[in-house]
Design an enzyme around this catalytic site. Structure first.
Site, PDB file in Angstrom:
ATOM      1  N   LYS A  21      38.863  31.991   7.339  1.00 25.85           N
ATOM      2  CA  LYS A  21      39.084  33.427   7.112  1.00 25.85           C
ATOM      3  C   LYS A  21      38.881  33.695   5.618  1.00 25.85           C
ATOM      4  CE  LYS A  21      42.319  37.249   7.746  1.00 25.85           C
ATOM      5  NZ  LYS A  21      42.523  37.671   6.349  1.00 25.85           N
ATOM      6  N   SER A  25      43.060  31.891   5.478  1.00 26.76           N
ATOM      7  CA  SER A  25      43.207  32.942   4.477  1.00 26.76           C
ATOM      8  C   SER A  25      43.713  32.404   3.138  1.00 26.76           C
ATOM      9  CB  SER A  25      44.128  34.031   5.043  1.00 26.76           C
ATOM     10  OG  SER A  25      44.100  35.190   4.265  1.00 26.76           O
ATOM     11  N   ASP A  38      38.465  21.736  -5.275  1.00 24.79           N
ATOM     12  CA  ASP A  38      37.297  21.867  -6.153  1.00 24.79           C
ATOM     13  C   ASP A  38      37.592  21.582  -7.614  1.00 24.79           C
ATOM     14  OD1 ASP A  38      35.938  22.591  -3.897  1.00 24.79           O
ATOM     15  OD2 ASP A  38      35.745  24.714  -4.398  1.00 24.79           O
TER      16      ASP A  38
END
Length: 476
Positions: A328, A303, A314
């Protein structure tokens, strides 16, 4: 003057006014019904009539009688449960309050963690600066009575109910302490117990480590303080440990990401049903982050922890070490109702900065490093008493644990035999506990503790991450 004609006119007016009033009332009633149906479409669903019928029948005719609040709560729980979504739940009253409190920076209590051991309740930790510690409770104390109620035969849930209460009220504990002949009577005044979600330490070579166990209301503030403390100690590299972090609130996650993600870059996109609303969270970084960052993850990193991992991987050049994350990629909103109940409902999913959906996929680490196999062994249950002749999964698990610690050699037989008794006795002797060869709660707790210590000493994911950080610093 025509008196009779005048009376007739007045009668007609009264009749017309009466009819008009009836018409207005009828229109108002119809309009009201229409508005009720617009506001509450469930009332126009045939299934709702079934629900209403069942409710009336139960309340009127059920032999044992029924509580209306319990019926309604049960209906809502069933309705949410029918979605088949494990993340959407309805938590009634006290459960809802507990859920809300789990995200706060404190709770009201005495401030101890307790474990069950051979039919007794042992204090595993008295939280620093909490009421229990101030009252003199210590690790290893055994709770005998709470406000005069004996603990023998008590469940842990019942014990917690007795200990909890209003802030400022007193609870009287009777405890047994090793080395004392008589039990101690200690009054403890219930108060605020701090809840910490961030821990940190400075390792060798200027590597600062910060572990976040979940994202709660004050996690962002705790993280800021940890960064400041490590910077004051000369931190040159940062290792962020998100292993076994189940996630939590998005706001503190965004707050932390702002420190690392370059200003203006996307942290995460939250996409609602049918893409009718897309919220893009962009970094509001105040000053560039220049130190190398590594992140530790595992299969229980989920999550919000995955949101932070994806954002730093990234856009901030962080190297990710460990195992593929849980996956999730959906977002729940929770709302607390007037009676304290909470409806937690999946309403959106999120995309990583590079546009990837991670739900049921997870995030692949930059460098895959598996945890030792023994970390996947199941926990030994409370109430354990393994002895000669026993067999099965619990015996095999205990034998595998003793094998990792060096007390059993060869393949565990799965039967509690003479070699197992010998191994258990040897372990008990090394721990200074009664060496009877029976594996009870106390022995199982010590075995688990030694395994945890072994893992902390040889943690391959941690060691690999530190190597990566040293290499990154050397390249600069």
């Amino acid at each position: 003057m025509n008196i009779h004609g005048s009376q007739a006119v007045r009668q007609r007016k009264r009749l017309m006014m009466g009819l008009a009033l009836i018409a207005v009332c009828a229109i108002g009633f119809a309009g009201g019904r229409f508005w009720v149906y617009v506001q509450n479409p469930i009332m126009d669903d045939p299934g709702f009539r079934n629900l209403s019928f069942a409710y009336d029948e139960i309340m009127d005719d059920y032999l044992e009688g029924a509580d209306s609040r319990s019926l309604v709560n049960g209906a809502i729980e069933g309705m949410v449960g029918s979605l088949g979504d494990p993340y959407s739940v309805y938590l009634t009253e006290a459960k809802g309050e507990q859920f809300i409190q789990s995200y706060e920076d404190h709770f009201v209590g005495i401030g101890v963690t307790i474990r069950e051991q051979d039919g007794e309740f042992v204090i595993e930790e008295a939280i620093k600066d909490a009421p229990a510690e101030k009252a003199g409770l210590k690790t290893g104390d055994v709770m005998l009575k709470v406000d005069g109620t004996p603990m023998k035969g008590m469940t842990l849930d019942k014990l917690m109910t007795l200990v909890r209460g209003q802030e400022g009220t007193e609870v009287k504990l009777q405890i047994r302490r090793e080395g004392l002949a008589e039990p101690l009577e200690l009054p403890v005044v219930r108060g605020a117990v701090p809840v910490h979600t961030v821990s940190f330490a400075m390792k060798e070579d200027g590597i600062g480590t910060i572990a976040i166990n979940r994202f709660a209301d004050k996690t962002g503030d705790e993280f800021d303080k940890a960064i400041e403390a490590l910077q004051a100690k000369g931190m040159k590299k940062l290792l962020l440990d998100l292993r076994s972090n189940p996630g939590g609130l998005l706001e503190p996650t965004i707050h932390i990401a702002n420190r690392f993600v370059p200003k203006g870059k996307t942290i995460v996109q939250v996409v609602y049903k049918g893409e009718k609303r897309i919220i893009t969270h962009k970094s509001e970084q105040k000053e560039p982050w220049k130190l190398p960052v590594a992140i530790l993850v595992d299969g229980n990193t989920a999550s919000s922890a995955e949101v932070l991992t994806a954002a730093l991987k990234d856009t901030a050049g962080a190297v990710v070490i460990g195992e593929q994350t849980f996956g999730k990629g959906i977002v729940q909103q929770f709302r607390q109702l007037a009676d304290g109940s909470v409806l937690k409902l999946t309403e959106a999913q999120w995309r990583s900065p590079d546009g990837q959906w991670i739900h049921k996929k997870g995030i692949e680490p930059t460098r895959v490093v598996k945890a030792p196999a023994y970390t996947q062994l199941p926990r030994l249950p409370v109430g354990l008493k393994l002895q000669e002749g026993d067999y099965g999964e619990r015996v095999e698990t205990a034998q595998q644990m003793l094998q990792v610690l060096g007390y059993i050699t060869g393949e565990p037989p799965g039967i509690y035999n003479a070699d197992t008794i010998k191994a258990v006795k040897a372990f008990q002797l090394s721990e200074g506990i009664p060496a009877n060869g029976i594996l009870n709660d106390r022995t199982a707790y010590r075995i688990t503790t030694r395994l945890m210590e072994k893992y902390r000493a040889e943690d391959p994911q941690m060691l690999t991450a530190m190597e990566e950080l040293r290499a990154a610093a050397a390249e600069e």
